[in-house]
Enzyme design. Structure first.
Site, PDB file in Angstrom:
ATOM      1  N   GLY A 174     -22.777  -0.944 -16.257  1.00 51.45           N
ATOM      2  CA  GLY A 174     -21.732  -0.460 -15.367  1.00 51.45           C
ATOM      3  C   GLY A 174     -20.390  -1.131 -15.604  1.00 51.45           C
ATOM      4  O   GLY A 174     -19.346  -0.582 -15.249  1.00 51.45           O
ATOM      5  N   SER A 175     -20.393  -2.310 -16.200  1.00 49.24           N
ATOM      6  CA  SER A 175     -19.124  -2.964 -16.568  1.00 49.24           C
ATOM      7  C   SER A 175     -18.660  -2.498 -17.950  1.00 49.24           C
ATOM      8  O   SER A 175     -17.463  -2.302 -18.178  1.00 49.24           O
ATOM      9  CB  SER A 175     -19.291  -4.487 -16.594  1.00 49.24           C
ATOM     10  OG  SER A 175     -19.543  -4.982 -15.308  1.00 49.24           O
TER      11      SER A 175
ATOM     12  N   SER B 249     -17.280  -8.256 -16.773  1.00 49.07           N
ATOM     13  CA  SER B 249     -18.618  -8.347 -16.167  1.00 49.07           C
ATOM     14  C   SER B 249     -18.445  -8.468 -14.663  1.00 49.07           C
ATOM     15  O   SER B 249     -17.830  -9.431 -14.185  1.00 49.07           O
ATOM     16  CB  SER B 249     -19.376  -9.566 -16.698  1.00 49.07           C
ATOM     17  OG  SER B 249     -20.529  -9.791 -15.903  1.00 49.07           O
TER      18      SER B 249
ATOM     19  N   SER C 258     -20.582  -9.151 -12.256  1.00 45.29           N
ATOM     20  CA  SER C 258     -21.204 -10.365 -11.698  1.00 45.29           C
ATOM     21  C   SER C 258     -20.626 -11.627 -12.333  1.00 45.29           C
ATOM     22  O   SER C 258     -20.652 -12.698 -11.724  1.00 45.29           O
ATOM     23  CB  SER C 258     -22.709 -10.335 -11.958  1.00 45.29           C
ATOM     24  OG  SER C 258     -22.948 -10.339 -13.354  1.00 45.29           O
TER      25      SER C 258
ATOM     26  N   THR D  27     -23.497 -11.950 -16.965  1.00 40.96           N
ATOM     27  CA  THR D  27     -24.252 -11.176 -17.955  1.00 40.96           C
ATOM     28  C   THR D  27     -24.224 -11.883 -19.316  1.00 40.96           C
ATOM     29  O   THR D  27     -23.144 -12.161 -19.859  1.00 40.96           O
ATOM     30  CB  THR D  27     -23.678  -9.747 -18.040  1.00 40.96           C
ATOM     31  OG1 THR D  27     -23.883  -9.152 -16.754  1.00 40.96           O
ATOM     32  CG2 THR D  27     -24.360  -8.910 -19.093  1.00 40.96           C
TER      33      THR D  27
ATOM     34  N   GLU E 160     -29.634   5.093 -13.127  1.00 42.18           N
ATOM     35  CA  GLU E 160     -29.597   3.941 -12.209  1.00 42.18           C
ATOM     36  C   GLU E 160     -29.529   4.343 -10.735  1.00 42.18           C
ATOM     37  O   GLU E 160     -30.041   3.624  -9.888  1.00 42.18           O
ATOM     38  CB  GLU E 160     -28.393   3.047 -12.528  1.00 42.18           C
ATOM     39  CG  GLU E 160     -28.494   2.342 -13.865  1.00 42.18           C
ATOM     40  CD  GLU E 160     -27.309   1.415 -14.105  1.00 42.18           C
ATOM     41  OE1 GLU E 160     -27.114   0.477 -13.331  1.00 42.18           O
ATOM     42  OE2 GLU E 160     -26.548   1.660 -15.063  1.00 42.18           O
TER      43      GLU E 160
ATOM     44  N   HIS F 199     -24.334  19.686 -34.851  1.00 39.46           N
ATOM     45  CA  HIS F 199     -24.789  19.527 -36.232  1.00 39.46           C
ATOM     46  C   HIS F 199     -26.196  18.966 -36.314  1.00 39.46           C
ATOM     47  O   HIS F 199     -26.663  18.611 -37.391  1.00 39.46           O
ATOM     48  CB  HIS F 199     -23.804  18.634 -37.000  1.00 39.46           C
ATOM     49  CG  HIS F 199     -22.448  19.268 -37.097  1.00 39.46           C
ATOM     50  ND1 HIS F 199     -22.068  20.063 -38.154  1.00 39.46           N
ATOM     51  CD2 HIS F 199     -21.418  19.279 -36.230  1.00 39.46           C
ATOM     52  CE1 HIS F 199     -20.844  20.507 -37.949  1.00 39.46           C
ATOM     53  NE2 HIS F 199     -20.429  20.049 -36.777  1.00 39.46           N
TER      54      HIS F 199
ATOM     55  N   LYS G 130     -33.656  -8.760 -16.591  1.00 39.05           N
ATOM     56  CA  LYS G 130     -32.724  -9.896 -16.695  1.00 39.05           C
ATOM     57  C   LYS G 130     -33.475 -11.204 -16.441  1.00 39.05           C
ATOM     58  O   LYS G 130     -33.215 -12.210 -17.082  1.00 39.05           O
ATOM     59  CB  LYS G 130     -31.572  -9.741 -15.703  1.00 39.05           C
ATOM     60  CG  LYS G 130     -30.514  -8.729 -16.147  1.00 39.05           C
ATOM     61  CD  LYS G 130     -29.311  -8.698 -15.214  1.00 39.05           C
ATOM     62  CE  LYS G 130     -28.269  -7.694 -15.705  1.00 39.05           C
ATOM     63  NZ  LYS G 130     -27.090  -7.572 -14.867  1.00 39.05           N
TER      64      LYS G 130
HETATM   65  C1  F6R Z   1     -25.891  -2.300 -11.910  1.00 42.02           C
HETATM   66  C2  F6R Z   1     -25.324  -1.866 -13.186  1.00 42.02           C
HETATM   67  C3  F6R Z   1     -25.729  -2.578 -14.437  1.00 42.02           C
HETATM   68  C4  F6R Z   1     -24.841  -3.820 -14.695  1.00 42.02           C
HETATM   69  C5  F6R Z   1     -25.225  -4.529 -16.001  1.00 42.02           C
HETATM   70  C6  F6R Z   1     -24.280  -5.669 -16.364  1.00 42.02           C
HETATM   71  O1  F6R Z   1     -25.268  -1.584 -10.845  1.00 42.02           O
HETATM   72  O2  F6R Z   1     -24.581  -0.937 -13.224  1.00 42.02           O
HETATM   73  O3  F6R Z   1     -25.635  -1.660 -15.505  1.00 42.02           O
HETATM   74  O4  F6R Z   1     -23.495  -3.413 -14.755  1.00 42.02           O
HETATM   75  O5  F6R Z   1     -26.529  -5.009 -15.899  1.00 42.02           O
HETATM   76  O6  F6R Z   1     -24.046  -6.509 -15.278  1.00 42.02           O
HETATM   77  P1  F6R Z   1     -22.529  -6.898 -14.914  1.00 42.02           P
HETATM   78  O7  F6R Z   1     -21.854  -5.605 -14.628  1.00 42.02           O
HETATM   79  O8  F6R Z   1     -22.630  -7.747 -13.708  1.00 42.02           O
HETATM   80  O9  F6R Z   1     -22.000  -7.608 -16.097  1.00 42.02           O
END
Ligand code: F6R
Length: 350
Positions: A57-58, A99, A101, A104, A237, A253, A347
């Site tokens: 998501g980031s 990121s 959070s 990551t 997700e 193609h 994770k």
């Molecule tokens: C959860 C999501 C995940 C996170 C990914 C990376 O809502 O979308 O795809 O984005 O695991 O974590 P971040 O975004 O915290 O670096």
């Protein structure tokens, strides 16, 4: 299972309020635009290339920036969704480590490697080790509001990068595009919010058609393919269904031959094609021809079209429609849109 025409019951099915974050996207765009304009940036100077590092998501923030900036940027805009930097990254590379959070591991590894190469770094995050490392190394950071799922924070993650690139001379100033995006998104929310019944709500209608089917999402090269990838990830997700994305013209193609599928598996899939008025005529013609040839093989084949005149508005309109559709699909199938237990397990296991 939740009746999509009974929003009073959404609270029980969506205890963390994911739908609310989808309905609030226009406000997030407004706030993200401000954060980007006010951010402290690395000194201007020649930028040889831009690399946006991030996962999930980031990471899609980088795809959004590439789709919007690449057609006019004097420097190449690339994304990295893994640990290791390409060899060309050096002192004249502008690297964004994105990121939500800030924890990551792939993004942290890319950040460390870029710092060791002397790249011009900017962190975009809510905190975590990424913010600590950026501050310790004297690198600018754009701190965005916490408390959301990363995939519900796309505007916070992508717009500051876009605005920073614009401020460093790599893209248009964006004020007009952002104003239009806000108008388009407010209209999208008015059409798709929880109070609009399924009979009049395009996102609820589409969600009900997609129930029980794995989905292939396709879009045209550039912003259509980024939107298709975002839909695929949200189907995975938010709605927790298998989904795949593809891009025209390349899929014309190879993949179209698989869709013919004499064995009949295609009939167990839904196809959603994301369209927009900026598709070059040759591409639009190819999409329509392919749909005519293989569309009937799918259980459901739908096209949806972006509103808006600018690429930014069109892309965010497709994102918003996808976010509404996948959230309603989750609710209609009795799935909580917020948790991503399998990502969390993975994770923890690595
Ligand atoms: C959860 C999501 C995940 C996170 C990914 C990376 O809502 O979308 O795809 O984005 O695991 O974590 P971040 O975004 O915290 O670096």
């Amino acid at each position: 299972m939740t009746d999509l025409d009974d929003p009073a019951r959404f609270g029980g099915a969506d205890p963390s309020g994911f739908l609310e974050s989808v309905e609030r996207l226009p406000g997030q765009v407004r706030e993200a635009w401000r954060l980007g304009r006010e951010a402290f940036l690395p000194p201007a100077g020649k930028v040889g290339a831009v690399l946006v590092c991030g996962m999930g998501g980031s990471g899609i923030a980088g795809d959004v920036c590439r789709a919007i900036l690449a057609p006019t940027s004097p420097a190449p805009i690339l994304t990295l969704k893994s640990y290791d930097l390409p060899a060309w990254v050096g002192r004249d590379t502008l690297v964004f480590a994105v990121s939500y959070s800030g924890t990551t591991e792939e993004t942290l590894a890319a950040f460390d490697a870029a710092a060791a190469r002397g790249a011009r770094l900017v962190a975009v995050t809510t905190g975590g080790a990424l913010l600590t490392r950026a501050q310790a190394g004297g690198h600018p950071s754009i701190v965005i509001p916490g408390g959301l799922q990363p995939r519900a924070a796309l505007a916070y993650l992508a717009l500051p990068v876009l605005v920073a690139c614009a401020r460093l001379g790599l893209g248009p100033r964006l004020a007009g595009e952002v104003a239009e995006t806000l108008q388009v998104l407010e209209a999208r929310v008015a059409r798709c919010e929880r109070g609009v019944p399924a009979a009049k709500n395009p996102a609820k209608t589409l969600a009900l058609r997609l129930r029980g089917l794995p989905v292939v999402v396709a879009g045209g090269d550039g912003l259509g393919s980024v939107a298709a990838y975002r839909w695929k990830c949200q189907l995975n997700e938010v709605a927790k269904v298998p989904a795949f994305s593809s891009a025209f013209p390349e899929l014309g193609h190879n993949e179209v031959v698989g869709w013919e599928d004499p064995g009949g598996v295609t009939g167990d899939f839904a196809l959603v094609v994301l369209r927009h008025a900026g598709e070059p005529p040759r591409l639009a013609g190819q999409i329509e021809a392919a749909l005519g040839i293989v569309g009937p093989a799918f259980a459901v084949a739908e096209q949806v079209s972006a509103k808006g005149g600018s690429p930014l508005a069109r892309l965010f309109d497709l994102v918003s429609l996808g976010d509404f559709t996948t959230t309603y699909l989750a609710l209609a199938t009795g799935v909580d849109p917020t948790p991503v237990a399998t990502i969390d397990r993975l994770k923890r296991a690595t």
